[in-house]
Design an enzyme around this catalytic site. Structure first.
Site, short mmCIF file in Angstrom:
data_model
loop_
_atom_site.label_atom_id
_atom_site.label_comp_id
_atom_site.label_asym_id
_atom_site.label_seq_id
_atom_site.Cartn_x
_atom_site.Cartn_y
_atom_site.Cartn_z
N ASP A 146 0.86 -1.19 0.00
CA ASP A 146 0.00 0.00 0.00
C ASP A 146 0.89 1.23 0.00
OD1 ASP A 146 -1.77 -2.09 0.48
OD2 ASP A 146 -3.04 -0.89 1.81
N LYS A 209 -7.00 3.29 -3.33
CA LYS A 209 -7.44 3.27 -1.94
C LYS A 209 -7.70 4.69 -1.47
CE LYS A 209 -5.50 1.89 2.59
NZ LYS A 209 -4.35 1.22 3.23
N LYS A 245 -10.35 0.05 -2.55
CA LYS A 245 -10.24 -0.18 -1.11
C LYS A 245 -10.55 1.09 -0.35
CE LYS A 245 -6.92 -1.54 2.51
NZ LYS A 245 -5.55 -2.02 2.80
#
Length: 309
Positions: A146, A209, A245
């Protein structure tokens, strides 16, 4: 793919319409009883069970991994008729220095280890150090990375610099999946959110995300709607499907339902699987387990009845 600014420049975002659409989703769609239980079980499959605290230890990470492998108490699984089902969370997400502990605890389970990197959460480190952190996490055993973007590139409209930065991070990830954290609470406008989503996908992100969870404003339904529309537009233009996400501030089971409704309404049933959809959460799992126990027994259990994660 190379930077293609025509895919996002000039695309206006109607904030009031986005907020109205997001607000009506959960009001118009309701799932109850057995259907709600099924949606909550599916949410468990899509959770990146996360610990990103300054006092993380190897023991805490191992405990989190144990919870990821057994997210529901045995009597709840039996009561739901899932006794033989292999149910785990979508992944476990930790800091780079905790990756090895998570990888050892999850070895052979099939549950991936996700690691934040690139100077999380601010990302204000020299690029070579951020790339080195990615490579370190991958070497330690991370299956997913991430990354955080440089918000300044978005706020100043320097799209080529943003594209080049994310492309370099994509290369550093190697075979690991890359999730690009946009930190939408820092991007000021929904037009910036749409543009940053497009650039991240063009630069090779496997997921986009919403947040690090450390901003003042984290995942919201209107922002998520804009990102999902970007996913849809990108897929229509290129034929590639990119994952989504939401993360940060999500604690209640009803929020898990709301985001799944958003995904199903906007993108369809296939987007309710962990290969295309994840939640970044930790305490949400506890509330989901509590709601499912109520469904099975008719009673709410005290929090002390549930495992700590």
């Amino acid at each position: 793919m190379p930077l293609a600014t025509e895919m996002f420049e000039g695309h206006a975002i109607n904030r009031s319409a986005a907020e109205r659409r997001a607000a009506t989703l959960t009001a118009r769609r309701s799932v109850k009883k057995l259907h709600q239980a099924a949606w909550l079980v599916n949410a468990i499959r899509c959770i990146d069970l996360t610990t990103l605290a300054g006092d993380d230890t190897a023991a805490r990470v191992r405990r989190l991994c144990a919870k990821a492998l057994n997210p529901l108490a045995p009597h709840i699984k039996e009561g739901l008729g899932l006794g033989d089902m292999r149910l785990t969370t979508g992944a476990v997400c930790v800091y780079p220095t905790m990756v090895r502990h998570a990888a050892e605890a999850l070895e052979g389970s099939g549950v991936p280890v996700a690691s934040v990197a690139t100077g999380f959460p601010a990302g204000l480190m020299p690029l070579d150090l951020r790339l080195a952190e990615i490579r370190y996490a991958v070497t330690e055993g991370a299956d997913e990375i991430d990354i955080v973007i440089t918000r300044e590139h978005v706020l100043t409209g320097n799209w080529q610099a943003l594209h080049d930065e994310i492309s370099a991070m994509r290369e550093a990830c190697g075979k690991a999946h890359m999730k690009a954290i946009l930190a939408t609470g820092d991007l000021q406008t929904l037009r910036n959110v749409y543009a940053a989503s497009m650039v991240a996908m063009q630069a090779g992100a496997d997921f986009i995300k919403t947040s690090t969870g450390k901003e003042g404003v984290n995942a919201t339904l209107p922002v998520s709607l804009v990102m999902i529309r970007a996913l849809r537009d990108y897929g229509a233009a290129t034929g590639y499907r990119i994952g989504f996400k939401p993360a940060g501030g999500m604690k209640a089971a009803k929020e898990a339902l709301a985001w799944q409704i958003l995904m199903k309404e906007e993108l369809g049933r296939e987007w309710l699987n962990p290969d295309l959809f994840r939640f970044g959460a930790s305490s949400m799992l506890g509330d989901i387990e509590r709601q499912l126990e109520h469904h099975v027994t008719g009673r709410y259990a005290a929090s002390s009845r549930h495992a700590i994660a």
